[in-house]
Enzyme design. Structure first.
Site, PDB file in Angstrom:
ATOM      1  CE1 TYR A 260      37.877  38.057  45.763  1.00 12.88           C
ATOM      2  CE2 TYR A 260      37.380  39.316  43.783  1.00 12.88           C
ATOM      3  CZ  TYR A 260      38.219  39.031  44.841  1.00 12.88           C
ATOM      4  OH  TYR A 260      39.389  39.720  44.967  1.00 12.88           O
ATOM      5  CG  HIS A 310      35.367  38.984  50.773  1.00 12.87           C
ATOM      6  ND1 HIS A 310      35.481  38.385  49.545  1.00 12.87           N
ATOM      7  CD2 HIS A 310      36.627  39.115  51.243  1.00 12.87           C
ATOM      8  CE1 HIS A 310      36.755  38.176  49.293  1.00 12.87           C
ATOM      9  NE2 HIS A 310      37.472  38.604  50.297  1.00 12.87           N
TER      10      HIS A 310
END
Ligand SMILES: *[C@@H]1O[C@H](CO)[C@@H](O)[C@H](O)[C@H]1NC(C)=O
Ligand SMILES: *[C@@H]1O[C@H](CO)[C@@H](O)[C@H](O)[C@H]1NC(C)=O
Ligand SMILES: *[C@@H]1O[C@H](CO)[C@@H](O)[C@H](O)[C@H]1NC(C)=O
Ligand SMILES: *[C@@H]1O[C@H](CO)[C@@H](O)[C@H](O)[C@H]1NC(C)=O
Length: 334
Positions: A260, A310
């Site tokens: 995410y 990430h």
């Protein structure tokens, strides 16, 4: 305005147009060169009254079709949660619940209702228009801010958006002193002053319960790690990052890269949707390629670049593309 006064104004306006028009006709029939003056004047006034998407020199929401930016940018998705947009599609809810899955999540609808009994339910910042010029500084925490002397430039923006720890005291010259919005999640929460808006990024239902608790009873002390039980923050200014917007950022802007988006990237996309001009500070590595925080001495503390959660490289590429497309201005520091 009283009625007689309004009539007087109307008469004056009519008179003005009558004179302008007859002068125009007159000069036209005489083929007087002054016709060019009128043409020019009309073009000027036309430009003056043709209303752009914002009142800044440059607007993020400049209408353009088929550009890299236009293919991704969707202004109809509100970045901040309201009671109304908190109703998520099954698809969005499932995606959001998967981020930090909970064994026994509370009833989301009920938690949202409790939440909006503590914080205001308002539609904010969705007031883009030809009268508005909102400038924003998004301030990341990179060590490239050290020695940058960006403080004054950062503080001169209408909104100053910081994230996670982001200390300013002692670093004002490089990072500025104002914070209008502080983006955080329960595990990164810090106390704020009364004038700053806390922007919570919720990754799970418990995070929404936590903000209610942290502003009131202080009963929640643990998520997947111990969290601060109470925070100092003005509860009239608490904002919640919308899960639907979160998903949009992940899908439209990162095309599913990483697990995410990072807080920095989420904050940047928030700014792009609520501001007309965005300046970005403190993103990326420093001049030596080090990834660390501006308040840390340790240049080797670079572990957070590849956290596995990430895709920092992809996010940085998108950030550079936004700059190449003149949508943001990047200040790369040192
Ligand atoms: C923008 O988002 C809205 C709401 O999710 C959606 O209905 C619409 O199709 C999207 N527009 C584009 C161009 O993707
Ligand atoms: C959550 O609560 C609402 C309102 O009390 C109720 O209508 C809904 O069925 C509940 N949802 C679940 C999944 O239990
Ligand atoms: C903080 O601001 C609110 C208004 O948003 C006000 O009601 C409150 O008294 C202020 N608190 C402090 C400690 O200044
Ligand atoms: C970022 O952009 C560079 C240069 O265009 C490219 O070589 C690299 O593969 C990109 N990285 C990612 C993660 O997309």
């Amino acid at each position: 305005m009283s009625l007689p006064k309004r009539r007087k104004v109307r008469t004056l306006v009519l008179l003005f147009f009558a004179i302008t028009f007859t002068t125009f006709l007159f000069s036209y029939t005489l083929r007087d060169p002054s016709i060019y003056f009128f043409k020019y004047a009309f073009r000027l006034s036309d430009n003056f009254f043709s209303r752009g998407p914002c009142a800044c020199r440059r607007c993020i929401a400049e209408p353009e079709d088929e550009s890299w930016f236009a293919e991704r940018f969707n202004q109809s998705i509100h970045p901040l949660m309201t009671r109304e947009n908190s109703v998520l599609s099954d698809d969005t809810f499932r995606w959001w619940q998967w981020l930090q899955s909970e064994r026994q999540p509370a009833n989301f609808t009920e938690v949202v209702e409790e939440l909006f009994q503590v914080i205001p339910d308002e539609v904010l910042y969705m007031d883009a228009g030809p009268e508005r010029c909102r400038t924003c500084a998004v301030v990341g925490n990179s060590g490239n801010l050290k020695g940058s002397r960006y403080g004054a430039a950062i503080d001169s923006s209408d909104l100053v958006i910081r994230m996670n720890q982001a200390p300013t005291s002692g670093f004002e010259e490089d990072v500025g002193a104002r914070t209008t919005h502080h983006v955080m999640y329960p595990e990164s929460a810090i106390d704020l002053d009364n004038a700053t808006s806390l922007v919570l990024i919720p990754f799970k239902t418990l995070d929404l319960q936590w903000i209610v608790s942290a502003l009131t009873t202080g009963t929640i002390t643990q998520t997947y790690i111990p969290v601060t039980a109470r925070i100092k923050a003005n509860k009239d200014k608490v904002l919640i990052y919308s899960p639907a917007f979160f998903k949009y950022v992940y899908e439209s802007w990162l095309e599913g890269h990483g697990r995410y988006p990072s807080t920095g990237f989420l904050s940047l996309l928030l700014a792009i949707h609520i501001c007309d001009e965005v300046s970005v500070f403190g993103f990326g590595a420093d001049q030596y390629g080090n990834w660390h925080h501006y308040w840390e001495e340790n240049h080797l503390a670079g572990a957070f670049r590849h956290t596995g959660v990430h895709d920092g490289d992809y996010e940085y590429n998108v950030t550079l593309l936004l700059a190449d497309n003149n949508k943001i201005q990047m200040f790369k520091g040192r």
